[in-house]
Scaffold this motif. Structure first.
Motif, mmCIF file in Angstrom:
data_model
loop_
_atom_site.group_PDB
_atom_site.id
_atom_site.type_symbol
_atom_site.label_atom_id
_atom_site.label_comp_id
_atom_site.label_asym_id
_atom_site.label_seq_id
_atom_site.Cartn_x
_atom_site.Cartn_y
_atom_site.Cartn_z
ATOM 1 N N LEU A 98 66.317 -3.117 17.213
ATOM 2 C CA LEU A 98 65.367 -3.589 18.218
ATOM 3 C C LEU A 98 65.961 -4.744 19.007
ATOM 4 O O LEU A 98 65.894 -4.780 20.238
ATOM 5 N N VAL A 153 64.817 0.960 6.415
ATOM 6 C CA VAL A 153 63.809 0.255 7.206
ATOM 7 C C VAL A 153 64.334 -1.069 7.779
ATOM 8 O O VAL A 153 63.988 -1.457 8.895
ATOM 9 N N ALA A 162 65.732 -1.430 11.422
ATOM 10 C CA ALA A 162 64.872 -1.384 12.604
ATOM 11 C C ALA A 162 64.963 -2.676 13.399
ATOM 12 O O ALA A 162 64.991 -2.672 14.634
ATOM 13 N N GLU A 163 65.022 -3.819 12.663
ATOM 14 C CA GLU A 163 65.027 -5.098 13.368
ATOM 15 C C GLU A 163 66.303 -5.338 14.186
ATOM 16 O O GLU A 163 66.226 -5.658 15.372
ATOM 17 N N ALA A 202 60.834 3.801 10.728
ATOM 18 C CA ALA A 202 60.770 2.585 11.544
ATOM 19 C C ALA A 202 61.884 2.584 12.575
ATOM 20 O O ALA A 202 61.699 2.121 13.715
ATOM 21 N N ASP A 231 56.710 -4.657 17.270
ATOM 22 C CA ASP A 231 56.823 -5.110 15.894
ATOM 23 C C ASP A 231 57.427 -3.970 15.097
ATOM 24 O O ASP A 231 56.760 -2.967 14.857
ATOM 25 N N PRO A 232 58.677 -4.105 14.654
ATOM 26 C CA PRO A 232 59.355 -2.962 14.039
ATOM 27 C C PRO A 232 58.764 -2.546 12.703
ATOM 28 O O PRO A 232 59.038 -1.458 12.219
ATOM 29 N N PHE A 233 57.939 -3.394 12.102
ATOM 30 C CA PHE A 233 57.483 -3.051 10.758
ATOM 31 C C PHE A 233 56.051 -2.553 10.700
ATOM 32 O O PHE A 233 55.458 -2.461 9.643
ATOM 33 N N ARG A 234 55.473 -2.245 11.881
ATOM 34 C CA ARG A 234 54.179 -1.583 11.866
ATOM 35 C C ARG A 234 54.378 -0.157 12.378
ATOM 36 O O ARG A 234 55.134 0.066 13.325
ATOM 37 N N CYS A 235 53.687 0.776 11.756
ATOM 38 C CA CYS A 235 53.866 2.169 12.137
ATOM 39 C C CYS A 235 52.776 2.602 13.114
ATOM 40 O O CYS A 235 51.580 2.472 12.815
ATOM 41 N N HIS A 236 53.205 3.052 14.273
ATOM 42 C CA HIS A 236 52.248 3.529 15.283
ATOM 43 C C HIS A 236 52.452 5.008 15.599
ATOM 44 O O HIS A 236 51.909 5.520 16.565
ATOM 45 N N LEU A 237 53.232 5.636 14.726
ATOM 46 C CA LEU A 237 53.549 7.042 15.025
ATOM 47 C C LEU A 237 52.404 7.974 14.633
ATOM 48 O O LEU A 237 51.657 7.699 13.693
ATOM 49 N N GLN A 296 61.114 5.109 15.250
ATOM 50 C CA GLN A 296 60.018 4.579 16.060
ATOM 51 C C GLN A 296 60.542 3.641 17.143
ATOM 52 O O GLN A 296 60.073 3.652 18.269
ATOM 53 N N VAL A 297 61.529 2.805 16.767
ATOM 54 C CA VAL A 297 62.123 1.898 17.747
ATOM 55 C C VAL A 297 62.761 2.699 18.870
ATOM 56 O O VAL A 297 62.616 2.380 20.048
ATOM 57 N N PHE A 313 55.067 0.948 6.037
ATOM 58 C CA PHE A 313 56.447 0.488 5.827
ATOM 59 C C PHE A 313 56.491 -0.592 4.756
ATOM 60 O O PHE A 313 57.402 -0.652 3.924
ATOM 61 N N HIS A 339 65.265 6.041 8.867
ATOM 62 C CA HIS A 339 63.920 5.671 8.429
ATOM 63 C C HIS A 339 62.961 5.773 9.607
ATOM 64 O O HIS A 339 63.342 5.571 10.762
#
Lengths: 644, 101
Positions: free
Chosen positions: B25, B18, B21-22, B47, A207-213, B50-51, A173, B45
């Motif tokens: 969240l 992106v 995302a914050e 991110a 942490d929204p800015f790390r990718c774990h997918l 993912q959230v 990201f 995005h």
């Protein structure tokens, strides 16, 4: 259990060999035929998988080399050169021989490794290298791919070629990458799954800015197109081919690339079915006399019975056609081993030949198809051994070094005609006459009186052979009489034509249908007889004054040929009767037309002819009997025996 | 703003880059009972998706964006189901939407 596996492998492995040979045969004509290259590749690939189950490592190596050759050709689109095709043919031939060894001995004979090396199969070390890599990769792939395929819907799997597992870098990201945007660019995406990668944090600590997918998916596009979508992140993606891995082993063995659904049926079951149909026919025929008897008592009832009979006969006819069709097999199945055997025979004799098959898609009753193999093999051996000249003689005669054998199958009415023609030295009638006299088969005058065609037919006489030296191939005393016996067992005949210096042609004519025989009912004197329709060239009604004396007998001019005429009644020991209109049945006797005068023509029937037995067994001119609808027994005549 | 709260529903509208995302969240952490609607959302995005996956939140609405609709949202729903099956225990209890699936 092992025996069952081996038995299955023998059948299916040979099917694959035949398929590969078929495609390679096409390529011999045009080296760049993408469909044929692809077909050959698939057959060889599947075969390689099959032999891997057994202790056939040399075969695996040879097939692997062949597979590589075909794979390169199909990917580059360049086509195959003649030496390459020859190498592939040799590989397939040798694999077929090894399959034979597995059948005979349960194992490959010693020396297989050397043979494999000679065919480009490499040494053990090379093989181990080659084999190890794909296996290691395969193991790692298998786990995630298997799970992915299990997870996705069936219709998503349909047509899917490539699977991918994309693990984006955790910091992607920050670099401005969007993994989903990359996946959006995958062409023909069929399925997508989002997985939680390793170390997936609790939501509370997210942490929204790390990718774990971890993103997995299936695509219907080819591997190159899919790779293209991930070209900027190649080290983060694993790919797997869906087609090859997903299909379970047994399915691969069974289908061998064909899209059709095929059932293997035990031949005995079909035979019992065929017998049942025959009896149905007879039972249907038995309604006729019942209708006749009812006519006198109750015409309306009689009409009803006849209508019912017509319906039954119609349906029985359909069932008969269906059962006949089930028993029909393409002749290719019986004939497919012949090209390889021809090559081997020729190789053993130091001759070069090419066998061309035509019309092998024609279908015939299974019994007929099976019965053809042996006589054709004999004819082939004979043609290669005696017909085709050694290369030096061919060159001297201005012929190409490679002898050409053409095997053609055609349908003619109710018969199957199989012709084997060679461009060899031909058969010399003089030599045949001389040999026959030399063997004491006939006296010199008799021999001289035979015309050339009749002289050629002497080769079918028992014990005849003009081979000056007994070669390895023909040494077993296999004469042409064996071929004629086989033809007659199938209720057929064999004919020969030849031209010295140009070549010889053998024609095997057999009835197509083995269950029922088409008969013509004829009247001779007070009795009815059945005559096989495939023995009848034509029927004719001529004015009696066209029958003229010729020598000791009678003849008639039919279609500009003088045809001898015999009375069927007289042949059967009765009295010949002269009628105003002579009814003639024209057949073949000793290769020339001959007419039989009968007292009347009955109808044509489909009958089940039973071989003669009991007191009839000794009667010469009767081929068998059939039951008529009125309960009577019809004697079926054996015309050749009767006339001869 | 592409992340908008309306009552108890967080609306994602238009393309969500992106940066969204914050705030997403934050809204979901503040009240786990909130649902998310993607009606009218465009491209999301990775991110952001993912959230949603991490929150296990129920997503309603049908995005107009073909790729999102056909693949991402389907994958998200499936992923959430798988996640709730795996999580069992305490997490599941915190997400009121789960019992309805």
């Amino acid at each position: 259990m092992m025996d069952e596996l081996l038995a299955q492998f023998l059948i299916e492995g040979r099917d694959l060999i035949a398929e590969a040979e078929g495609h390679l045969g096409l390529l011999a004509g045009s080296g760049n035929d993408p469909a044929a290259i692809d077909g050959a590749f698939r057959a060889v690939h599947t075969l390689k998988g099959s032999v891997a189950i057994f202790d056939m490592a040399p075969a695996e190596r040879v097939l692997h080399a062949a597979e590589d050759l075909l794979d390169t050709a199909r990917k580059s689109g360049a086509g195959l050169s003649s030496p390459a095709i020859a190498q592939l043919v040799a590989a397939v031939d040798q694999t077929a021989r090894w399959i034979d060894e597995m059948e005979a001995h349960g194992a490959l004979l010693p020396g297989a490794a050397e043979i494999a090396a000679g065919l480009g199969g490499g040494g053990a070390a090379a093989a181990a290298e080659v084999v190890a890599e794909p296996e290691a990769e395969a193991e790692a792939e298998a786990s995630w791919l298997g799970e992915l395929l299990a997870r996705v819907a069936a219709d998503a799997r349909d047509g899917a070629q490539v699977a991918f597992r994309y693990t984006p870098d955790p910091d992607c990201f920050f670099r401005g990458d969007d993994p989903l945007a990359i996946v959006e660019a995958v062409p023909e995406l069929a399925a997508l799954t989002l997985l939680r990668g390793e170390g997936w944090p609790d939501f509370a600590d997210w942490d929204p800015f790390r990718c774990h997918l971890v993103i997995e998916g299936l695509s219907r596009a080819g591997i190159d197109a899919v790779r293209g979508a991930f070209r900027l992140v190649p080290d983060q993606v694993a790919f797997a081919s869906v087609e090859a891995e997903a299909v379970p082993q047994s399915e691969t063995l069974g289908e061998a690339g064909a899209a059709s659904r095929v059932l293997r049926v035990e031949a005995g079951r079909l035979d019992r079915l065929a017998d049942g149909v025959g009896e149905l026919l007879v039972a249907a025929n038995s309604l006729t006399p019942l209708a006749e008897r009812a006519e006198a008592l109750d015409p309306a009832l009689a009409a009803g019975i006849r209508a019912a009979q017509a319906e039954v006969e119609r349906v029985v006819g359909e069932v008969h056609r269906s059962v006949s069709a089930v028993r029909q097999v393409p002749l290719a199945a019986s004939l497919r081993r012949l090209p390889r055997m021809a090559r081997e025979i020729a190789g053993g004799l130091g001759k070069a030949i090419r066998l061309e098959l035509r019309g092998e898609t024609i279908e015939a009753d299974k019994e007929v198809a099976d019965g053809l193999f042996e006589p054709l093999l004999h004819l082939l051996r004979n043609a290669i051994d005696h017909g085709i000249e050694p290369p030096e003689l061919r060159a001297a005669a201005g012929k190409p070094a490679e002898g050409v054998l053409a095997l053609t199958v055609a349908r003619q009415g109710a018969s199957l005609v199989v012709t084997l023609r060679d461009d060899g030295r031909g058969i010399d009638p003089h030599a045949i006459r001389a040999a026959a006299v030399g063997k004491g088969m006939l006296g010199p005058q008799e021999a001289a009186q035979l015309d050339d065609a009749a002289a050629l037919r002497l080769i079918f006489a028992a014990g005849f052979s003009t081979a000056a030296a007994v070669t390895d191939v023909s040494g077993r005393g296999v004469g042409m009489d064996v071929v004629q016996a086989a033809a007659e067992r199938m209720r057929g005949r064999i004919e020969v034509e030849s031209q010295v210096g140009a070549g010889t042609s053998f024609r095997l004519v057999v009835p197509l249908d083995a269950i029922t025989t088409r008969l013509l009912v004829v009247q001779a004197g007070a009795d009815r007889y059945g005559v096989r329709l495939d023995q009848i060239a034509e029927t004719a009604r001529v004015a009696s004054d066209r029958l003229v004396p010729l020598g000791l007998g009678t003849a008639c001019v039919l279609r500009d040929r003088t045809v001898p005429v015999l009375s069927l009644a007289a042949l059967l020991g009765g009295e010949a009767r002269r009628q105003a209109v002579a009814r003639l049945l024209v057949t073949q006797a000793a290769g020339a037309p001959l007419a039989l005068e009968v007292d009347g023509f009955g109808g044509r029937i489909d009958a089940v002819v039973r071989a003669k037995s009991g007191i009839l067994a000794g009667v010469r001119h009767v081929a068998g009997t059939t039951l008529l609808g009125d309960g009577g027994v019809l004697l079926v005549l054996d015309l050749p025996e009767l006339i001869g | 703003m592409s992340v908008r709260l309306d009552g108890t529903t967080v609306h994602l509208e238009g393309d969500c880059p992106v940066e969204d995302a914050e705030p997403l969240l934050a809204l979901l952490l503040a009240d786990p009972a909130r649902a998310v609607s993607v009606e009218g959302a465009g491209r999301l995005h990775g991110a952001v998706v993912q959230v949603l996956l991490a929150a296990g939140v129920r997503v309603s609405g049908s995005s107009a964006h073909p790729f999102q609709r056909a693949h991402v949202l389907t994958a998200l729903v499936a992923g959430n189901e798988a996640g709730s099956r795996e999580a069992g225990g305490s997490d599941a209890a915190d997400r009121p939407g789960n019992s309805e699936r």
